[in-house]
Enzyme design. Sequence first.
Site, PDB file in Angstrom:
ATOM      1  N   LYS A 116      22.626 -46.601  67.628  1.00 48.60           N
ATOM      2  CA  LYS A 116      22.767 -46.801  66.182  1.00 48.60           C
ATOM      3  C   LYS A 116      21.603 -46.212  65.381  1.00 48.60           C
ATOM      4  CE  LYS A 116      26.634 -49.166  66.483  1.00 48.60           C
ATOM      5  NZ  LYS A 116      26.853 -49.156  67.927  1.00 48.60           N
ATOM      6  N   GLY A 164      30.646 -55.099  67.692  1.00 49.87           N
ATOM      7  CA  GLY A 164      31.413 -56.338  67.746  1.00 49.87           C
ATOM      8  C   GLY A 164      30.704 -57.542  67.161  1.00 49.87           C
ATOM      9  N   GLY A 165      29.651 -57.310  66.351  1.00 51.07           N
ATOM     10  CA  GLY A 165      28.976 -58.420  65.693  1.00 51.07           C
ATOM     11  C   GLY A 165      27.865 -59.060  66.505  1.00 51.07           C
ATOM     12  N   GLU A 200      18.468 -53.181  57.901  1.00 49.48           N
ATOM     13  CA  GLU A 200      19.128 -52.507  56.788  1.00 49.48           C
ATOM     14  C   GLU A 200      19.302 -53.471  55.624  1.00 49.48           C
ATOM     15  OE1 GLU A 200      22.035 -49.228  58.953  1.00 49.48           O
ATOM     16  OE2 GLU A 200      22.880 -51.112  58.232  1.00 49.48           O
ATOM     17  N   LEU A 203      24.439 -55.670  52.075  1.00 49.43           N
ATOM     18  CA  LEU A 203      25.246 -55.576  50.867  1.00 49.43           C
ATOM     19  C   LEU A 203      26.066 -56.851  50.700  1.00 49.43           C
ATOM     20  CD1 LEU A 203      26.442 -51.882  51.302  1.00 49.43           C
ATOM     21  CD2 LEU A 203      24.458 -52.737  50.066  1.00 49.43           C
ATOM     22  N   HIS A 208      34.834 -52.119  53.817  1.00 47.37           N
ATOM     23  CA  HIS A 208      34.608 -51.317  55.032  1.00 47.37           C
ATOM     24  C   HIS A 208      35.558 -50.130  54.951  1.00 47.37           C
ATOM     25  CE1 HIS A 208      33.732 -51.085  59.555  1.00 47.37           C
ATOM     26  NE2 HIS A 208      34.509 -50.058  59.275  1.00 47.37           N
ATOM     27  N   GLU A 275      32.103 -44.442  59.750  1.00 48.58           N
ATOM     28  CA  GLU A 275      32.327 -45.716  59.083  1.00 48.58           C
ATOM     29  C   GLU A 275      31.258 -45.997  58.039  1.00 48.58           C
ATOM     30  OE1 GLU A 275      33.353 -48.924  61.631  1.00 48.58           O
ATOM     31  OE2 GLU A 275      34.767 -47.716  62.782  1.00 48.58           O
ATOM     32  N   ARG A 291      35.691 -41.573  69.281  1.00 48.19           N
ATOM     33  CA  ARG A 291      36.940 -41.762  70.023  1.00 48.19           C
ATOM     34  C   ARG A 291      38.071 -41.970  69.033  1.00 48.19           C
ATOM     35  NH1 ARG A 291      37.562 -47.001  68.747  1.00 48.19           N
ATOM     36  NH2 ARG A 291      35.743 -48.387  68.794  1.00 48.19           N
ATOM     37  N   ARG A 337      47.208 -56.065  63.363  1.00 46.97           N
ATOM     38  CA  ARG A 337      46.968 -56.203  64.798  1.00 46.97           C
ATOM     39  C   ARG A 337      47.511 -57.553  65.264  1.00 46.97           C
ATOM     40  NH1 ARG A 337      40.971 -53.824  66.299  1.00 46.97           N
ATOM     41  NH2 ARG A 337      40.876 -52.160  64.751  1.00 46.97           N
TER      42      ARG A 337
END
Length: 447
Positions: A116, A164-165, A200, A203, A208, A275, A291, A337
């Site tokens: 990241k 995934g948090g 960071e 916000l 997203h 993203e 991917r 989903r």
Amino acid sequence: MFQKILIANRGEIALRVLRACKELGIQTVVVHSTADADAMHVRLADESVCIGPPPSRDSYLNIHQIVAACEITGADAVHPGYGFLSENAKFADILAAHNITFIGPSGDHIRIMGDKIEAKRTAKRLGIPVVPGSDGAVTEEKEAKRIAAEIGYPVIIKASAGGGGRGMKVAHTEADLEIALQTARSEAGAAFGDDAVYIEKYLQKPRHIEVQVFGDGFGRGVHFGERDCSLQRRHQKVWEEANSPALNAEERSRIGGICAKAIADLGYSGAGTIEFLYENGEFYFIEMNTRLQVEHPVTEAITGIDLVHEQIRVASGGGLSVKQEDIKFNGHAIECRINAEDPRTFTPSPGTITHFHTPGGLGIRVDSGVYSGYKIPPYYDSLIGKLIVHGRNRVECMMRLRRALDEFVVDGIKTTLPLFRDLVGNADIANGDYDIHWLEKYLAKEE
């Protein structure tokens, strides 16, 4: 073009890739664990190879077994789908060493975007707007306090190797920062074997937004528009749509152009998703997935372009089939989903599906590998299918979605279908007025 592609995945994405291969006249091989012997993609493939017992580490993550399956069957390429080994640079490198094509980017690009911190540096260098924050990993509390004071509270601490948090904590004040830093590092080390974290600006009410990109590996890049994935629970996407209700045509063109140029400059090959968090008219890079995404069908619905065909074409050296000016956006699409989970507690609900009926009609698509009598194993992700609805505009799309959800029947297990039936009737959702925190607040009120 490839002669035979091995699909190194399972479930709906394995079936999705298999169908694309059949349309292109390419022979297919699927690998499977013993738990997936009766899966639909195993039944439909030209060849199948059992690669181990149910645990992922012994089957779908077993690189040695997958390479052996390629050599036994003569597969000249591997499509990794998403999850499992799809963003594993070592896997891509090993396949290359065996003269087997990995249908995805190079191992080097996977490594860059998988870290990241390095991904943020690279994005900044390529002209992609980034969230204000640290330039690299932060280890000292004193340094963390200095950076937080510069960018302003609240701040978010993230695992460099995360997703995934996990390894992600918010600090609203300086007093919160010490415990947030320690907790994030501890979680990151436990989850990813790497406790590096960065800071960071946090916000308050962002959307997203992600941009679907493709590169040909020879300096050409295009974008296929954006998707809005703001409806999330614990940083996991639940509902995605394209185009975003929050963007106008000028913003869409601007961020798409930035991303396409970045991919071209990077020399990237294949599908990728850049993203962003979006707030007050500004985009802030958060990560790049190297991917195919779970939500790629909504992009296919509004562009009419098969992204898996495009992946295979690019990986085989055929280049991109379209130029940017050829890509047109038509109507609106939404994906839900459908998971094998309790719709309120989200507890997994494995078991036998006693009856399975999917909706139909104009603009309705269901990507699923399950069927009546199929037994959902308890070992893997709970996704059992995706409902994708397309309409001439968002209003028509929502009308079709409401009807399709009413027609969808899955008996024998609990699913998240009731949640989507509630959401489609909510005024905020109907108006497109939501952010990344909306769903969790909504679920909290329902408890």
